[in-house]
Each structure stands twice: as structure tokens, then as C-alpha cells.
Scaffold this active site. Sequence first.
Site, PDB file in Angstrom:
ATOM      1  CB  CYS A  36       3.421   9.481   2.194  1.00 59.69           C
ATOM      2  SG  CYS A  36       2.153   8.892   3.676  1.00 59.69           S
TER       3      CYS A  36
ATOM      4  CG  HIS B 166      -0.958   4.668  13.409  1.00 62.86           C
ATOM      5  ND1 HIS B 166      -1.023   3.070  12.801  1.00 62.86           N
ATOM      6  CD2 HIS B 166      -2.334   4.540  13.472  1.00 62.86           C
ATOM      7  CE1 HIS B 166      -1.799   2.938  12.353  1.00 62.86           C
ATOM      8  NE2 HIS B 166      -2.558   3.350  13.156  1.00 62.86           N
TER       9      HIS B 166
ATOM     10  CD  GLU C 160      -1.989  -0.847   4.447  1.00 57.56           C
ATOM     11  OE1 GLU C 160      -1.339  -0.233   4.661  1.00 57.56           O
ATOM     12  OE2 GLU C 160      -1.654  -1.842   3.168  1.00 57.56           O
TER      13      GLU C 160
ATOM     14  CB  CYS D 152       3.387   2.880  -1.555  1.00 58.11           C
ATOM     15  SG  CYS D 152       3.753   3.505   0.599  1.00 58.11           S
TER      16      CYS D 152
ATOM     17  CB  SER E  56       3.613   4.712  12.859  1.00 57.17           C
ATOM     18  OG  SER E  56       4.562   4.732  11.049  1.00 57.17           O
ATOM     19  CB  SER E  57       3.507  -0.203  10.209  1.00 58.07           C
ATOM     20  OG  SER E  57       3.794  -1.626   9.074  1.00 58.07           O
TER      21      SER E  57
HETATM   22  S1  SF4 Z   1      -0.126   3.473   1.034  1.00 60.92           S
HETATM   23 FE1  SF4 Z   1       1.883   5.153   1.456  1.00 60.92          FE
HETATM   24  S2  SF4 Z   1       1.489   7.087   0.345  1.00 60.92           S
HETATM   25 FE2  SF4 Z   1      -0.415   5.829   1.226  1.00 60.92          FE
HETATM   26  S3  SF4 Z   1      -0.813   5.935   3.044  1.00 60.92           S
HETATM   27 FE3  SF4 Z   1       0.320   4.326   3.294  1.00 60.92          FE
HETATM   28  S4  SF4 Z   1       2.127   5.132   3.345  1.00 60.92           S
HETATM   29 FE4  SF4 Z   1       1.035   7.261   2.504  1.00 60.92          FE
END
Ligand code: SF4
Length: 316
Positions: free
Chosen positions: A17, A46, A131, A200, A228-229
Site C-alpha cells: 500500500c 511487518h 498501531e 484505510c 501482519s494484521s
Molecule cells: S494505514 Fe493502510 S495505507 Fe497506511 S500503512 Fe496501514 S495498510 Fe497501508
Amino acid sequence: MTKPPLIIHLAAPRGFCAGVDRAIKIVEMALEKWGAPVYVRHEIVHNKYVVDDLRAKGAVFVEELDDCPPDRPVIFSAHGVPKSVPLEAARRQMLFVDATCPLVSKVHIEAARHHEAGLQMIMIGHEGHPETIGTMGQLPEGEVLLVETVEDVARVAVRDPARLAFVTQTTLSVDDTAEIVAALQARFPAIVGPHKEDICYATTNRQEAVKVMAPMADAMLVVGAPNSSNSKRLVEVGARAGCRYAQLVQRATDIDWRALEGIRSLGITAGASAPEVLVNEVIDAFRERFEVTVKPVVTAEENVEFKVPRVLRETA
Ligand code: SF4
């Protein structure tokens, strides 16, 4: 010996992304600008392959600021960090670059704005994920309550049901989150939500592609890391969309060939932190055993791009 035919349905969008792309670029540009070693607090994204590659170029991955020497640059990962981390780095007069994805920063700003307006925050997220730690760490301890499930919503003890807002982790399951949000709104009708979805675009698009692709395939592989979520959510989405075998693989060596015996079609996607080179490696492994036809399953076009911080764009 003739190989059996296999149709590979290849999901698009998949893989990197814009936030991951930017975070990797930040480390590479920092190495170019300041030379090695450059320290990175937490895995920048990740994915072991990405981390090993950057390590080979001179990045040093650490878990805490205390592990970084004061005279070398340090980069904060794409997942975001609690407010205390850049404050502490500034106090120590360290050179730091924040690679937090702008879409995560947007959630941080939302949470801070609601807090300033006197609302208590509820975060929908996974406990212990960087996060979640970063977003909860934008506000003083106890100001953000974490809920992971609909059951948690029934149990959560709030200060004032009339003065609440919620934010979410960006990489959650769109469908699970909709259920949790509905439960929050049913229990706390006055709760304020994000103007626009916190999950996102990349998470949403990859899940949508899997929903279309999974029912076409006898089995499905998600290229991604176990921590990795968004990759783990893709496996769940695939299974829920009707794919009998949905499995996470880091790379080709993880493929369980016995479990895939007799398949005629396979779905492949990749989490937002998985590089395309690993997708190709997986496809090549199938080409060795099958007569492969690749059919793209395109459900969206992506053209999102984020700028790297100014300090890296300026010439020395
Ligand atoms: S928020 Fe979305 S665009 Fe940003 S790093 Fe995470 S997965 Fe990627």
C-alpha cells in the site's frame, strides 16, 4: 510427465500500500542521506523479507529508543508510535524521522480532537498491535478504552455514555468492524464516529478483492507475515467468503503441498506489507508443479501516493 492444469486467480489490488511504500522509501533515503547505520524503532513494516533487505543495507532494528545511540538517526515505523516516543527523542536531541502512515496519523489527530472536545475515546483494535499502542498513546493513560469484539462493547465501562467517540485500527476486517460499530451505536446512541471510515483504502480494497476471488477458487493463499494484521484479516475474509482452504504463507517454502493436492484453481493475494517479489516466488513454485494459467481478478484501481518527510527531500 505432463503437469496438471491450474488456474491462478490473482487478486488486484494486492500487496504494498502507499503507507508501506513510503515507509520503506524513508529508510532507504535515510540510509542514502546519512549513511549506515540508521536505526528503526520496531519492524518498519511487518514483513521479514523487507526487514532483512533493509538490514542488509545498513538499517538496525530495535524495539526501544534506549537501544539507539544518541548520534544516529532513528525512524519510527509505519504503524505509528505513542506521543511519548517523539517527545523523548526530541528531549534527547536525536535526529528522528516519523514513517507513520499518514492514514494512521489522521486517526491520531481525530482522537486528539475528540479528547480536546472532552469526549472519552473508544478504540476498536487488537490489543498489543503497535498501531493500537500508538493510537492509544496519543492520549493520557485511561482516556482510550479498547474494544476488540461485540462482547467487549457490552462490558466496557465508560465515564459518561453521552460524551463518547470512537476510532478504529486501520487494518481491521471491514465486516467485523461494522458489527462492533453497530453494537457501540446501539449501546451509546450519542457516540461520535469518524467522518470517514478509519479502516484505510488499502485494507478495504484488498478485502473486497478477496471476497470476489475466494468463491472462484478451490484454495487460497495470502502472502504475508504472521504478525501482519491486514494479512491475517485477508485469510479470514477468504474463509468467510466460501473458500475451503485459506492459508497465510510468508513465501514459497511455507506452501503445504499435501493440503493442496487435487486443486484445479487457486486464489492468491498479498497483504499490504508483502512485496510482489514474494507473490511471484509463490506463483513460480506452482509453475514447477502445474500448467499454470494466471487470471487477474481486478476489483479496484489504486493510485494513492504519499510524500516522504521534507527532511529527506532536501539535499544535504
Ligand atoms: S494505514 Fe493502510 S495505507 Fe497506511 S500503512 Fe496501514 S495498510 Fe497501508
